[in-house]
Design a protein around this motif. Structure first.
Motif, mmCIF file in Angstrom:
data_model
loop_
_atom_site.group_PDB
_atom_site.id
_atom_site.type_symbol
_atom_site.label_atom_id
_atom_site.label_comp_id
_atom_site.label_asym_id
_atom_site.label_seq_id
_atom_site.Cartn_x
_atom_site.Cartn_y
_atom_site.Cartn_z
ATOM 1 N N VAL A 153 3.815 1.523 -1.291
ATOM 2 C CA VAL A 153 4.352 1.663 -2.646
ATOM 3 C C VAL A 153 3.254 2.127 -3.605
ATOM 4 C CG1 VAL A 153 5.379 0.410 -4.568
ATOM 5 C CG2 VAL A 153 6.168 -0.033 -2.255
ATOM 6 N N ASP A 154 2.035 1.652 -3.368
ATOM 7 C CA ASP A 154 0.910 2.026 -4.230
ATOM 8 C C ASP A 154 0.476 3.475 -4.040
ATOM 9 O OD1 ASP A 154 0.484 -0.070 -5.879
ATOM 10 O OD2 ASP A 154 -1.111 -1.000 -4.707
ATOM 11 N N GLY A 155 1.108 4.170 -3.117
ATOM 12 C CA GLY A 155 0.830 5.591 -2.993
ATOM 13 C C GLY A 155 0.002 5.999 -1.791
ATOM 14 N N ARG A 165 0.005 1.266 -12.886
ATOM 15 C CA ARG A 165 0.437 2.620 -12.522
ATOM 16 C C ARG A 165 1.398 3.242 -13.527
ATOM 17 N NH1 ARG A 165 3.329 2.957 -7.281
ATOM 18 N NH2 ARG A 165 2.798 5.130 -7.538
ATOM 19 N N PRO A 215 7.807 5.949 0.035
ATOM 20 C CA PRO A 215 7.620 5.131 -1.170
ATOM 21 C C PRO A 215 6.627 5.748 -2.152
ATOM 22 C CG PRO A 215 7.518 3.762 0.789
ATOM 23 C CD PRO A 215 7.640 5.171 1.271
ATOM 24 N N ARG A 216 5.555 6.350 -1.611
ATOM 25 C CA ARG A 216 4.507 6.837 -2.512
ATOM 26 C C ARG A 216 4.985 7.962 -3.414
ATOM 27 N NH1 ARG A 216 3.241 8.896 2.465
ATOM 28 N NH2 ARG A 216 3.123 11.161 2.590
ATOM 29 N N TYR A 241 -4.235 -7.372 -1.609
ATOM 30 C CA TYR A 241 -5.154 -6.952 -0.557
ATOM 31 C C TYR A 241 -6.289 -7.962 -0.516
ATOM 32 C CZ TYR A 241 -2.541 -2.767 -1.776
ATOM 33 O OH TYR A 241 -1.536 -1.890 -2.070
ATOM 34 N N LEU A 250 11.167 1.316 1.530
ATOM 35 C CA LEU A 250 10.605 0.562 2.651
ATOM 36 C C LEU A 250 11.615 0.393 3.773
ATOM 37 C CD1 LEU A 250 8.703 -2.146 0.580
ATOM 38 C CD2 LEU A 250 7.724 -0.202 1.785
ATOM 39 N N ALA A 307 0.827 -1.204 0.000
ATOM 40 C CA ALA A 307 0.000 0.000 0.000
ATOM 41 C C ALA A 307 0.864 1.258 0.000
ATOM 42 C CB ALA A 307 -0.932 -0.008 1.206
ATOM 43 N N PHE A 318 -6.235 -0.119 -7.278
ATOM 44 C CA PHE A 318 -6.154 0.567 -5.987
ATOM 45 C C PHE A 318 -5.261 1.814 -6.037
ATOM 46 C CE2 PHE A 318 -4.273 0.912 -1.651
ATOM 47 C CZ PHE A 318 -5.432 1.282 -0.994
ATOM 48 N N SER A 319 -4.098 1.681 -6.660
ATOM 49 C CA SER A 319 -3.180 2.824 -6.662
ATOM 50 C C SER A 319 -3.785 4.010 -7.406
ATOM 51 C CB SER A 319 -1.847 2.424 -7.293
ATOM 52 O OG SER A 319 -2.063 1.982 -8.614
ATOM 53 N N ALA A 375 12.988 1.002 -2.842
ATOM 54 C CA ALA A 375 11.538 1.179 -2.765
ATOM 55 C C ALA A 375 11.149 2.199 -1.707
ATOM 56 C CB ALA A 375 10.872 -0.164 -2.459
ATOM 57 N N ILE A 389 7.318 4.245 -8.132
ATOM 58 C CA ILE A 389 7.836 2.901 -8.355
ATOM 59 C C ILE A 389 6.682 1.920 -8.154
ATOM 60 C CG2 ILE A 389 10.228 3.223 -7.656
ATOM 61 C CD1 ILE A 389 9.122 2.335 -4.804
ATOM 62 N N ILE A 414 -6.395 5.634 -5.159
ATOM 63 C CA ILE A 414 -5.735 6.463 -4.147
ATOM 64 C C ILE A 414 -5.249 7.766 -4.775
ATOM 65 C CG2 ILE A 414 -3.625 6.600 -2.728
ATOM 66 C CD1 ILE A 414 -5.843 5.005 -1.474
#
Lengths: 298, 365
Positions: free
Chosen positions: A194-196, B150, B72-73, B87, B52, A192, B98-99, B50, B77, B102
């Protein structure tokens, strides 16, 4: 021998059946039966007078009962929601602790270790308008120069009881939600990020759906608990002042033992039980739905 | 689409340093594989790219931006995780979109892009399912779909095939390769499987204990390993290696067996020098059952006993006793060989490798 003609499984289970019958089935049947009689403890022979649904009619048409019923539902709703929010917050905080997490987890459970009667006495003292710690503290801080009548004003009294109840049981939510947090896989959270997702979005879309089943398990357990809330109320206010904190079970207790109207009290108790069952069924449904949502394999 | 540049990148956990200042330039649209044994720091490096994991030292640049302190967001990437990291409470379509949701994209656009990605990955019929209803290979394709929807600058893969069975692994591997060709994106791929690294990447980065041992094309690292570690890590079955002592024009093994010094090393060795001798199974074969590299003079022959054979159909791996243990050789056009039989083996010394005994560095380099 007559017994030897029974098959072995029946024979072996017989003692268990006997005990269960003695402690559960018979009392249940008896109380159910007595709710159809004008049974008073002071007049034992009244147990044998059958009056049909008259007790239930009395209950249904009693405003005292419905007020207590409504208050119980309100109390349940407020207490459960407050416990859930606080428990969630507590669990999230504890899960962030890098050091001493075990200690914190243990400390978090302390309130569960006390008997509700003790909790009642403790909060009765804390909220006492003359010698209580809370008024003392408020006055010492200069926030008020009044002696706030925590347990004497009707609205404040229900609030005080809610505080005591929430204090003693928030840890049920905290423990179960923390268990959920600790069992939660890390990868979807990282995905999540990474997904923004911002941290708040991560909580809203990923973490919360995962925790929901755990919250509903706690809700289910607690709804049974609170629906029979008796001890804390009994100690702190005994339903007073002027019945402003009367909940279902204190009303049932007073009717049964104060007024000695056991038949009527039993009729009320069956209403209370139905209320409990309804809450439990509701949360159980929610739990099943939430479990399906996250594709839980348990 | 962007290049990625690591400069003196360091990762520490408390006093423990696990990545020791590595430098790596990933070109735009390049497919780079990070390989190495467990604990070599490859995953940690990827997770730092990434965002993380925090960076303890050095810099990471994506495109022209230093991203060390970006969450990361903000790095644009995508990452595909070993455990898929789908999920569970969302359908396949929701997972993939999902991305975009968001990011606040309009629903029609999300639907369109998800449909595109699903078509590429053959997931169109599964969009309404939940991850728990999918097989491992399907889940990993969904994870890839989530990444490509994305259109990120950089794709990161963290051992994406490790949880799949052998057959699926080959299949998804091909899909990743196709994906790279189609997406024209920079991809960084972490794996401990050298076959994945060899088959997929433009360049391979071999890591060990938080250092980079070698960066090169698959052919480079296979044919010209810079260190003994790389030589042993890349190639299957692994290179045969043993320590030898130089004596005049010969290499003397511990048991007394000798081989002539390979021609290209003759000038570099002095008598008494100890080195490690390495020869790939492809360059060591029962005489007449292999391909020498052209110079017949550079082929040495010895009579050696067969210990066991592993027939693979088109070829057979023959284990022969040499220098006190089994050396593995690759036999083309195989014929049955009974254990215990002594056969003539060819050593194609033109392809031999020599490594310094102490530093492990290749003597050619």
């Amino acid at each position: 021998m007559k017994l030897s003609r029974l098959s072995a499984p029946v024979l072996l289970l017989f003692p268990a059946f006997l005990v269960l019958a003695a402690v559960v089935v018979v009392p249940l049947a008896l109380s159910f039966y007595s709710s159809f009689t004008p049974f008073r403890l002071t007049k034992p022979e009244s147990l044998y007078v059958f009056i049909g649904l008259r007790n239930y009619m009395t209950v249904v048409s009693s405003s005292d009962f419905w007020v207590a019923f409504g208050r119980t539902v309100l109390f349940l709703t407020i207490a459960l929601n407050a416990e859930m929010l606080l428990g969630l917050g507590l669990a999230l905080l504890v899960s962030k602790a890098v050091r001493g997490q075990r200690l914190l987890r243990t400390m978090m459970m302390f309130p569960m270790m006390f008997s509700p009667v003790l909790v009642g006495f403790q909060f009765k003292f804390l909220f006492n308008d003359n010698i209580g710690l809370i008024n003392n503290g408020l006055q010492a801080l200069g926030l008020t120069d009044q002696a706030i009548p925590w347990l004497i004003n009707g609205n404040l009294a229900l609030f005080s009881i809610t505080v005591a109840e929430v204090w003693s049981s928030t840890s049920v939510f905290a423990i179960l939600i923390l268990a959920g947090l600790l069992a939660m896989p890390r990868d979807p959270i990282e995905a999540a990020h990474v997904d923004g997702c911002t941290p708040l979005q991560t909580f809203r879309y990923i973490i919360w759906p995962y925790l929901m089943p755990f919250a509903f398990i706690a809700m289910t357990i607690r709804s049974l608990d609170v629906a029979r809330a008796y001890d804390i109320v009994k100690i702190m206010t005994d339903g007073g002042p002027a019945k402003r904190t009367e909940l279902l079970w204190t009303l049932v207790g007073r009717t049964a033992y104060g007024d000695a109207r056991m038949g009527l009290a039993n009729a009320m108790a069956y209403f209370a039980i139905v209320l409990s069952i309804l809450f439990t069924v509701y949360f159980f449904r929610k739990l099943a739905a939430a479990r399906q949502q996250i594709g839980a394999e348990w | 689409m962007a290049p990625v540049s690591l400069k003196k990148l360091v990762k520490r956990y408390g006093a423990l340093e696990v990545v020791h200042g590595i430098d790596l330039e990933v070109k735009d649209r390049e497919f780079i594989a990070l390989v190495g044994p467990s604990g070599c720091g490859k995953s940690t490096t990827l997770r730092m790219i990434a965002g993380l994991e925090d960076v303890s030292g050095g810099t990471i640049e994506i495109g022209d931006n230093v991203v060390n302190d970006l969450p990361p967001r903000a790095r644009n990437i995508s990452m595909v995780f070993q455990s898929y990291a789908l999920y569970p409470h969302m359908t396949v379509g929701e997972n993939m979109g999902f991305s975009l949701k968001i990011a606040g994209r309009p629903p029609e656009e999300i639907k369109e892009k998800v449909a595109d990605a699903a078509a590429i990955l053959d997931l169109s019929h599964l969009l309404e399912r939940r991850p728990s209803q999918l097989s491992g290979g399907q889940r990993q394709r969904v994870a890839m779909g989530r990444a490509i929807v994305r259109r990120p600058d950089v794709f990161l893969f963290d051992e994406p095939l490790s949880n799949l069975d052998a057959k699926l692994r080959t299949q998804v591997r091909t899909e990743i390769k196709k994906l790279h060709a189609r997406m024209q994106a920079t991809m960084i791929y972490v794996t401990h499987d050298q076959v994945e690294a060899m088959t997929l990447s433009d360049r391979i980065v071999i890591m060990r204990d938080g250092h980079i041992e070698q960066i090169g094309t698959p052919e480079d690292v296979f044919k010209r390993p810079l260190t003994k570690f790389v030589a042993g890590f890349i190639g299957s079955p692994p290179m045969n290696m043993d320590d030898v002592t130089v004596d005049g024009g010969k290499l003397v093994f511990a048991t007394g067996a000798t081989l002539p010094i390979p021609p290209k090393f003759r000038q570099r060795l002095t008598t008494g020098q100890k080195v490690t001798f390495g020869l790939r199974p492809d360059d060591f074969y029962p005489t007449g059952h292999g391909l020498n590299s052209g110079d017949a003079e550079a082929v040495a022959e010895l009579q050696l006993p067969v210990s066991i054979t592993e027939p693979l159909g088109n070829e057979t791996l023959v284990f022969v006793g040499f220098n006190g243990r089994d050396w593995v050789s690759r036999m083309l056009n195989p014929r049955p060989l009974p254990s215990g039989q002594t056969i003539k083996m060819s050593f194609d010394l033109l392809q031999a490798h020599l490594f310094d005994l102490t530093t492990g560095k290749s003597l050619v380099a």
